[in-house]
Design a protein around this motif. Structure first.
Motif, PDB file in Angstrom:
ATOM      1  N   PHE A  88      -1.034   9.732   0.696  1.00 47.86           N
ATOM      2  CA  PHE A  88      -2.076   9.841   1.717  1.00 47.86           C
ATOM      3  C   PHE A  88      -1.488  10.240   3.068  1.00 47.86           C
ATOM      4  O   PHE A  88      -2.153  10.883   3.874  1.00 47.86           O
ATOM      5  N   GLY A  89      -0.265   9.816   3.348  1.00 49.81           N
ATOM      6  CA  GLY A  89       0.385  10.227   4.576  1.00 49.81           C
ATOM      7  C   GLY A  89       0.078   9.383   5.789  1.00 49.81           C
ATOM      8  O   GLY A  89       0.612   9.636   6.875  1.00 49.81           O
ATOM      9  N   ASP A  90      -0.792   8.352   5.639  1.00 54.44           N
ATOM     10  CA  ASP A  90      -1.108   7.516   6.795  1.00 54.44           C
ATOM     11  C   ASP A  90       0.029   6.555   7.129  1.00 54.44           C
ATOM     12  O   ASP A  90       0.160   6.114   8.263  1.00 54.44           O
ATOM     13  N   ILE A  91       0.868   6.214   6.135  1.00 56.22           N
ATOM     14  CA  ILE A  91       2.067   5.417   6.377  1.00 56.22           C
ATOM     15  C   ILE A  91       3.253   6.150   5.766  1.00 56.22           C
ATOM     16  O   ILE A  91       3.318   6.345   4.548  1.00 56.22           O
TER      17      ILE A  91
ATOM     18  N   TYR B  42       0.837  -1.207   0.000  1.00 55.55           N
ATOM     19  CA  TYR B  42       0.000   0.000   0.000  1.00 55.55           C
ATOM     20  C   TYR B  42       0.872   1.257   0.000  1.00 55.55           C
ATOM     21  O   TYR B  42       0.640   2.193  -0.770  1.00 55.55           O
ATOM     22  N   PHE B  43       1.893   1.269   0.859  1.00 61.36           N
ATOM     23  CA  PHE B  43       2.785   2.424   0.918  1.00 61.36           C
ATOM     24  C   PHE B  43       3.517   2.615  -0.409  1.00 61.36           C
ATOM     25  O   PHE B  43       3.631   3.737  -0.915  1.00 61.36           O
ATOM     26  N   THR B  44       4.014   1.517  -0.987  1.00 58.87           N
ATOM     27  CA  THR B  44       4.772   1.609  -2.236  1.00 58.87           C
ATOM     28  C   THR B  44       3.927   2.173  -3.365  1.00 58.87           C
ATOM     29  O   THR B  44       4.361   3.072  -4.099  1.00 58.87           O
ATOM     30  N   VAL B  45       2.709   1.660  -3.517  1.00 57.78           N
ATOM     31  CA  VAL B  45       1.834   2.124  -4.594  1.00 57.78           C
ATOM     32  C   VAL B  45       1.430   3.582  -4.371  1.00 57.78           C
ATOM     33  O   VAL B  45       1.401   4.392  -5.306  1.00 57.78           O
TER      34      VAL B  45
END
Length: 271
Positions: free
Chosen positions: A199-202, A188-191
């Protein structure tokens, strides 16, 4: 030395040459049997790549995962040995970057405890497969134009980068980030970073985390642009110029753009 001794000494050489000839026939031949063999090898390759993709999750299965790891290592070793025997000059085969990538992947399979943190590089197998002449001589032999091949190679580069970057993030930052619980979070972070969604959540901690995020963003944009270029690029066919060797030309080209040589490109309707 007697004649019988000489003949017995030549017997292993005969078997060796027969084996190499057989491997060369299967890996480079154009007969239906050779094509079917290579298709089977490609199917096994995709199964191995699927195992590499699922490895971060399957690793939780314990000893069963390591048994599967060794089985995959034996299959990959057998395939690489056969490819080496099928190659005319093994020294030239060893000079190929894809060969060294496959050798390193094999090392991560044979030594999982020591090379655990480099397991994410196994997904490079996807790139080496879809960029190889072996694949396109087998699967892509029906395509006269280069569009399908170029788009597939660009997609392979993009997909390989996504999964390699995901594996690196998962292996490096999992224990250092409270929101990075599993492989899906790393993907999710990579994409999100690659697409510059942000998004900044991770977010990855520290300066190295910021540097890695920048590398993912810049590389992702480059690979996306390359993919877009291959899709919108004018249609070309692969037809080597007999004089200068230029490989790609317009389907209706009469003369080579590089040297002006007259071309006779077969009409697609005549195939």
């Amino acid at each position: 030395m007697s004649r019988a001794d000489a003949e017995s000494g030549d017997e292993p050489n005969r078997h060796g040459w027969r084996l190499r000839a057989r491997m060369r026939y299967l890996y480079h031949g154009s007969s239906p049997a050779a094509v079917r063999f290579r298709l089977a090898v490609i199917v096994v390759d995709f199964a191995i790549i699927g195992f590499f993709l699922a490895a971060p999750i399957l690793r939780e299965a314990g000893w069963a995962f390591y048994v599967a790891d060794i089985v995959v290592a034996l299959v990959l070793a057998a395939d690489m040995t056969a490819r080496a025997l099928a190659y005319t000059d093994i020294k030239d085969w060893l000079k190929k970057p894809s060969t060294w990538i496959d050798l390193f992947i094999l090392a991560t399979l044979m030594l999982p405890y020591w090379l655990y943190n480099f397991g994410f590089l196994r997904m490079l197998r996807l790139w080496t497969l879809l960029s190889s002449d072996f694949f396109w001589r087998t699967v892509g032999r029906r395509f006269d134009d280069t569009r399908v091949e170029e788009v597939t190679r660009a997609l392979a580069a993009l997909a390989t980068f996504v999964f390699v970057a995901t594996g690196f993030v998962y292996a490096t930052f999992r224990a250092r980030h409270e929101d990075l619980h599993g492989y899906l979070d790393a993907l999710y972070f990579t994409v999100a970073t690659l697409t510059t969604t942000g998004f900044g959540d991770i977010t990855l901690p520290g300066n190295w985390g910021r540097v890695l995020s920048i590398i993912i963003m810049l590389t992702g944009i480059t690979l996306f642009l390359r993919l877009a270029q291959t899709i919108v690029r004018p249609h070309k066919v692969r037809f080597p110029c007999p004089v200068c060797g230029l490989q790609k030309h317009d389907p209706d080209a009469v003369h080579c753009k590089a040297c002006g040589e007259t071309l006779c490109i077969p009409d697609e309707g005549n195939h």
